[in-house]
Write a protein that holds these residues in place. Structure first.
Motif, PDB file in Angstrom:
ATOM      1  N   THR A 493       9.811 -18.216 -13.041  1.00  0.00           N
ATOM      2  CA  THR A 493      10.498 -17.516 -14.122  1.00  0.00           C
ATOM      3  C   THR A 493       9.488 -16.714 -14.919  1.00  0.00           C
ATOM      4  N   GLY A 494       9.994 -15.715 -15.634  1.00  0.00           N
ATOM      5  CA  GLY A 494       9.126 -14.904 -16.487  1.00  0.00           C
ATOM      6  C   GLY A 494       8.187 -14.039 -15.669  1.00  0.00           C
ATOM      7  N   ASN A 495       7.005 -13.774 -16.251  1.00  0.00           N
ATOM      8  CA  ASN A 495       6.020 -12.900 -15.621  1.00  0.00           C
ATOM      9  C   ASN A 495       4.838 -13.649 -15.048  1.00  0.00           C
ATOM     10  N   ALA A 496       4.912 -14.982 -15.009  1.00  0.00           N
ATOM     11  CA  ALA A 496       3.760 -15.777 -14.597  1.00  0.00           C
ATOM     12  C   ALA A 496       3.359 -15.472 -13.159  1.00  0.00           C
ATOM     13  N   PHE A 497       4.326 -15.353 -12.264  1.00  0.00           N
ATOM     14  CA  PHE A 497       4.022 -15.168 -10.842  1.00  0.00           C
ATOM     15  C   PHE A 497       4.624 -13.864 -10.324  1.00  0.00           C
ATOM     16  N   ARG A 498       4.714 -12.864 -11.176  1.00  0.00           N
ATOM     17  CA  ARG A 498       5.143 -11.544 -10.744  1.00  0.00           C
ATOM     18  C   ARG A 498       4.009 -10.874  -9.974  1.00  0.00           C
ATOM     19  N   ASN A 499       4.389 -10.119  -8.971  1.00  0.00           N
ATOM     20  CA  ASN A 499       3.365  -9.497  -8.137  1.00  0.00           C
ATOM     21  C   ASN A 499       3.958  -8.265  -7.471  1.00  0.00           C
ATOM     22  N   SER A 500       3.125  -7.567  -6.752  1.00  0.00           N
ATOM     23  CA  SER A 500       3.554  -6.385  -6.009  1.00  0.00           C
ATOM     24  C   SER A 500       2.825  -6.346  -4.680  1.00  0.00           C
ATOM     25  N   TRP A 501       3.414  -5.682  -3.719  1.00  0.00           N
ATOM     26  CA  TRP A 501       2.820  -5.482  -2.410  1.00  0.00           C
ATOM     27  C   TRP A 501       3.404  -4.203  -1.835  1.00  0.00           C
ATOM     28  N   THR A 502       3.037  -3.851  -0.634  1.00  0.00           N
ATOM     29  CA  THR A 502       3.470  -2.584  -0.053  1.00  0.00           C
ATOM     30  C   THR A 502       4.170  -2.813   1.275  1.00  0.00           C
ATOM     31  N   ALA A 503       5.031  -1.871   1.595  1.00  0.00           N
ATOM     32  CA  ALA A 503       5.680  -1.816   2.905  1.00  0.00           C
ATOM     33  C   ALA A 503       5.433  -0.427   3.471  1.00  0.00           C
ATOM     34  N   VAL A 504       5.036  -0.358   4.724  1.00  0.00           N
ATOM     35  CA  VAL A 504       4.683   0.901   5.380  1.00  0.00           C
ATOM     36  C   VAL A 504       5.606   1.106   6.569  1.00  0.00           C
ATOM     37  N   ALA A 505       6.067   2.327   6.730  1.00  0.00           N
ATOM     38  CA  ALA A 505       6.922   2.667   7.864  1.00  0.00           C
ATOM     39  C   ALA A 505       6.042   3.068   9.045  1.00  0.00           C
ATOM     40  N   ILE A 506       6.062   2.263  10.101  1.00  0.00           N
ATOM     41  CA  ILE A 506       5.303   2.521  11.327  1.00  0.00           C
ATOM     42  C   ILE A 506       6.305   2.737  12.453  1.00  0.00           C
ATOM     43  N   GLU A 507       6.295   3.928  13.021  1.00  0.00           N
ATOM     44  CA  GLU A 507       7.227   4.282  14.087  1.00  0.00           C
ATOM     45  C   GLU A 507       8.676   4.021  13.665  1.00  0.00           C
ATOM     46  N   GLY A 508       8.997   4.275  12.399  1.00  0.00           N
ATOM     47  CA  GLY A 508      10.349   4.105  11.909  1.00  0.00           C
ATOM     48  C   GLY A 508      10.687   2.710  11.453  1.00  0.00           C
ATOM     49  N   ASN A 509       9.799   1.739  11.647  1.00  0.00           N
ATOM     50  CA  ASN A 509      10.030   0.360  11.223  1.00  0.00           C
ATOM     51  C   ASN A 509       9.177   0.046  10.013  1.00  0.00           C
ATOM     52  N   TRP A 510       9.753  -0.637   9.037  1.00  0.00           N
ATOM     53  CA  TRP A 510       9.010  -1.015   7.846  1.00  0.00           C
ATOM     54  C   TRP A 510       8.259  -2.309   8.096  1.00  0.00           C
ATOM     55  N   ARG A 511       6.969  -2.288   7.746  1.00  0.00           N
ATOM     56  CA  ARG A 511       6.105  -3.461   7.927  1.00  0.00           C
ATOM     57  C   ARG A 511       5.375  -3.745   6.620  1.00  0.00           C
ATOM     58  N   PHE A 512       5.089  -5.017   6.381  1.00  0.00           N
ATOM     59  CA  PHE A 512       4.405  -5.419   5.156  1.00  0.00           C
ATOM     60  C   PHE A 512       2.894  -5.279   5.315  1.00  0.00           C
ATOM     61  N   VAL A 513       2.266  -4.737   4.262  1.00  0.00           N
ATOM     62  CA  VAL A 513       0.810  -4.636   4.178  1.00  0.00           C
ATOM     63  C   VAL A 513       0.415  -5.020   2.751  1.00  0.00           C
TER      64      VAL A 513
END
Length: 920
Positions: A493-513
């Protein structure tokens, strides 16, 4: 181009003096967040239609019926730079508007906008269903029914059954003062034609392709050679310079805003302080002040101290607020700049192939990736070359992102290779080692990274920017992460464990990086390693969604990239699983929750592994007052085939944290955190079981596989014995040299004692070895097998090959020890007697197999009894024990190179006693 669902509002007013004012609220525009004013009367000569100022330089003029500065020749809605080939007019509904727009924001008739949006919403409601995919395109276009359908999870609380409530959509039209198509955000058309026309290569076809029925379309420009041939990099240099100007302009604006806030704070605090000082002076009697001036001074000092603290508190709040606003503005500007860079590359796509159905400006839809069906081929050789080049370039200085990306992607032929190069460069670039003075130098290449160093920009934003230069779609995903400090079972809850990450489209498929978590700070334990160094984590490059969901939960369910999104409650109930768990190929045998509940005090966690790994574990009580010594020996680890089985035995009811660590080498001292759970032992627990022996693990080691040893009859290293004796059989080559140990663990005293006389190598032949084991009393027993090559040096040490834990529950009170064996007993077999304690004044039949022996004797004191040779290698004889309590030996003489050896080899030892009952 921009997404069709962006929230855009346009407000246009005229001032009292007749000046024309307009302001744009556009979530991906930074330049047009500022307000501009048009003069009531334009310049009389060559006025720009956008700013009404005179165009002095004819080369900077664009004539499209009206005149524009080149810098003003931008989309009125999003501020995107336009050219003579890319601009559009708002004349679809008979409008006389002479403003210019990009292809996304060009106006359309209201009924056309509503029709297109209705069709899109209908397709989104039914997307992914088999019925939609099976229909031909012509059937889908033919007047589909877009009546809103009730939610499959039931009607909202308080609404009548069957009623349909309208929920505002991101495609809803904004009501503006002009009531025109200025505010429309229409779906992007392909090659200038709407997909409603049914032309080949339409958006509808592309949408169906993404469902998996067809191969995904690819942009025309892919490799470095393509970018170089069509001069993409040259255009990027120009666009990057404009982006830098906008960044500097924004920073100046933000600095001015910060200074204004500071001045406003000082003014307010000073006014409040003076008001308080006046009230203090008015409240004091003038006679008292004259007699005791120190009271006035003390009061003034208290006021100064109070308002000094007030200013500090308000200053912190203002700084946090301003920093948040600065990051938000910088983020919006970054999104717009990245989109502009992709639009630029898209224009090059259409220059290369005017009939292309897919270009870089089209963002692939967020759907569950097809990677689970067809994995991206990650060539180790190519990746090794890319990683090597990225490491080399991390030590070079660059003044522009264009030059950096150009060098990083020089040998890349696909989007996967480009993404790898950018990913490895960011990890290798240790920005933390650079100083602020180096970054602030005007000609330093580190100015490219000043946003990350100053904290206004994250590594994810840097990665997104680099991806846009390489022609890759990258999105920053926000959500919760089970990162440092999180323990299983905690509330998110709250902002204690808020985070961000990225997703990249490789050959039309989204992958996590995740470039941030991929570069982990590790403590060096070896002399050749620094105290702290950065370790690259392969797990966070193109992570599978099924694995990524253990650590990260996005705010938008679609960014889980799962066919069936996981509810937030189930995410919090997942155990904490770290990247080493997946890097070493581990998997849970069954689905475990974060909390393991037990009524008996014992729980079991089973993990499958690709090979024998090193494991460790830690059991901690949630109650810090619990004595940690009571938790020692409460975890048992055993290897059974391809599984590592952890058995936890807690001492009393309560909550405990159980963590598992792993490493590549089974003897590794430095292990990495793999996963953790909460063990909840209920008050129904009756009594605690005794602790386990202080042994790291039970089961096979890599030595077993190295020497080809196989456990034939006892596969599980945990054996429960309730009989007189048990046999353990190993299959092995005759050239393997083995030995063993047998120990008893006293759980009450916490000691381990050797009892070798209760284990006996019954048989050792060319195919294997058979051991006989007896347990004289109740408790834990540890049997260990050691092995090495027989042709090795005599001083060669034997390594542990297998370790058993034997639990004796019902011992036989009449159990006796075995005879003691010696080195030359290898290859021999004992048939009788198998008891190591023989009674005096009796006769015993001795029968044993001794290959290659020329003579075998039973020695009692000074008396040698010769055994007769029977069939094969069997020696037999009936021997009296006499009346002396002494040792009985079995010795043999072997034939060596055709000649008899005069040296007797010691094989077995017995004890002659009056009473055969023995104790440990």
């Amino acid at each position: 181009m921009e997404d069709p669902g962006l929230d855009i509002q346009v407000q246009e007013t005229r001032g009292d003096d007749g000046s024309y004012k307009y302001a744009f609220t556009y979530e991906r525009a930074t330049l047009y967040e500022f307000k501009y004013e048009r003069k009531a009367t334009p310049d009389p000569v060559d006025p720009c239609y956008r700013c009404y100022r005179r165009i002095w330089d004819k080369e900077q003029m664009v004539n499209v019926g009206v005149l524009y500065h080149k810098a003003c020749f931008r989309c009125r809605i999003c501020g995107l730079p336009l050219t003579m080939q890319t601009f559009h007019r708002n004349d679809a509904n008979g409008s006389q508007d002479r403003e210019v727009y990009c292809r996304t924001h060009v106006g359309k008739a209201i009924n056309q906008i509503q029709q297109e949006r209705a069709i899109i919403e209908g397709l989104e409601d039914g997307f992914g269903s088999q019925s939609l995919r099976d229909k031909p395109i012509s059937a889908i276009k033919a007047a589909p029914d877009f009546t809103p359908k009730p939610s499959p999870r039931g009607s909202p609380k308080g609404s009548p059954a069957g009623s349909v409530q309208h929920t505002p959509s991101k495609y809803d039209l904004h009501n503006t003062s002009m009531a025109s198509s200025m505010v429309s955000v229409t779906p992007r058309s392909l090659n200038g034609t709407s997909w409603l026309t049914g032309t080949a290569g339409s958006t509808l076809e592309y949408t169906l392709m993404t469902g998996g029925l067809y191969g995904r379309p690819r942009p025309v420009l892919q490799s470095y050679q393509d970018f170089e041939k069509f001069r993409v990099f040259e255009s990027q240099w120009t666009l990057e310079s404009r982006h830098r100007e906008e960044e500097e302009r924004l920073q100046r604006f933000l600095l001015e805003e910060r200074e204004k806030e500071m001045r406003r704070l000082d003014t307010v605090v000073d006014q409040e302080k003076e008001r308080a000082a006046s009230e203090l002076l008015a409240s004091m009697d003038p006679m008292t002040v004259q007699k005791n001036p120190q009271a006035l001074v003390a009061g003034r000092e208290r006021i100064e101290e109070h308002f000094r603290n007030v200013r500090d508190d308000r200053l912190r709040n203002i700084q946090d607020k301003v920093a948040t606003e600065e990051k938000a503005r910088a983020s919006r500007m970054l999104d717009r700049q990245c989109q502009e860079m992709l639009v630029l590359i898209a224009e090059k796509d259409r220059m290369a192939d005017t009939s292309c159905i897919y270009d870089h400006s089209m963002r692939p839809p967020v759907l569950p990736p097809e990677g689970r069906k067809s994995k991206l081929y990650k060539s180790p050789i190519i990746f090794e070359q890319i990683d090597k080049r990225a490491l080399e370039l991390s030590n070079r200085d660059y003044n522009t992102f264009t030059d950096l990306v150009r060098d990083l992607t020089r040998d890349c032929q696909s989007e996967l290779e480009k993404c790898r190069a950018l990913f490895r460069w960011i990890i290798a670039k240790d920005i933390g080692k650079t100083s602020g003075r180096d970054i602030s130098r005007p000609n330093s290449s580190l100015t490219l990274l000043k946003g990350v160093k100053s904290g206004r920009e994250t590594y994810h934003q840097l990665f997104k920017k680099l991806c846009s230069y390489a022609g890759l779609h990258c999105e920053i995903v926000l959500g919760f992460s089970k990162g440092a400090g999180y323990k299983p079972g905690m509330n998110l809850t709250g902002n204690a464990f808020r985070n961000s990450w990225t997703a990249v489209a490789i050959e039309g498929n989204w992958r996590f990086v995740n470039v941030t978590w991929a570069a982990r700070q590790v403590t060096g334990l070896k002399e050749e390693l620094p105290e702290m160094f950065t370790k690259y984590d392969e797990f966070y490059f193109l992570t599978d969604p099924e694995d990524y969901i253990y650590q990260h939960y996005p705010d938008e369910a679609s960014w889980q990239l799962l066919e069936i999104p996981l509810p937030f409650s189930e995410f919090t109930n997942l155990p904490v699983v770290k990247s080493p768990f997946f890097n070493y190929g581990l998997r849970f045998y069954s689905n475990y929750g974060a909390t393991l509940v037990t009524d008996t005090g014992m729980v079991e966690v089973r993990v499958t592994m690709p090979k024998i790994l090193g494991f460790g574990s830690l059991l901690e009580a949630q109650d810090k007052a619990t004595n940690t010594s009571n938790l020692e020996g409460r975890t048992l680890l055993r290897y059974v085939k391809n599984e590592a089985i952890f058995t936890v035995n807690v001492p009393k009811p309560g909550l405990y944290y159980f963590s598992i660590y792993t490493g590549d080498y089974w003897k590794a001292d430095c292990l990495e955190s793999a996963c953790s759970f909460v063990v909840h032992c209920t008050p129904n627990m009756r009594g605690a079981a005794p602790s386990y022996p202080p042994v790291p693990f039970f089961g096979p080691t890599p030595v077993m596989e190295k020497f080809g040893i196989v456990a034939e009859n006892q596969i599980d290293p945990l054996i429960v014995s309730d009989s007189d004796y048990l046999d353990i059989v190993f299959n092995m080559d005759k050239e393997i040299k083995v030995t063993h140990t047998f120990q008893y663990y006293d759980a009450h005293a916490g000691t381990v004692n050797d009892i070798d006389r209760y284990v006996f190598l019954k048989s050792r032949n060319e195919t294997g070895a058979t051991y006989m084991i007896r347990c004289p009393k109740e408790g834990f027993y540890i049997f260990s097998l050691y092995a090495t090559q027989a042709d090795g040096a005599e001083s060669q040490s034997l390594d542990c090959a297998y370790r058993y834990l034997i639990i004796c529950q019902e011992p036989n009170p009449a159990v006796v020890a075995f005879p003691r064996t010696y080195h030359r007993w290898q290859r021999c077999t004992l048939h009788e007697p198998v008891s190591g304690d023989l009674m005096t004044n009796k006769r015993y039949t001795f029968r044993l197999d001794v290959p290659q022996a020329s003579e075998v004797f039973v020695v009692i004191g000074e008396l040698y009894h010769h055994l007769k040779r029977k069939l094969g290698f069997t020696w037999e004889g009936n021997i009296p024990t006499g009346n002396a309590s002494t040792a009985l030996k079995v010795v043999a003489r072997f034939a060596m190179t055709g000649q008899e050896c005069s040296i007797f080899a010691h094989l077995l030892d017995y004890e002659l006693v009056a009473d055969a009952e023995t104790e440990i």
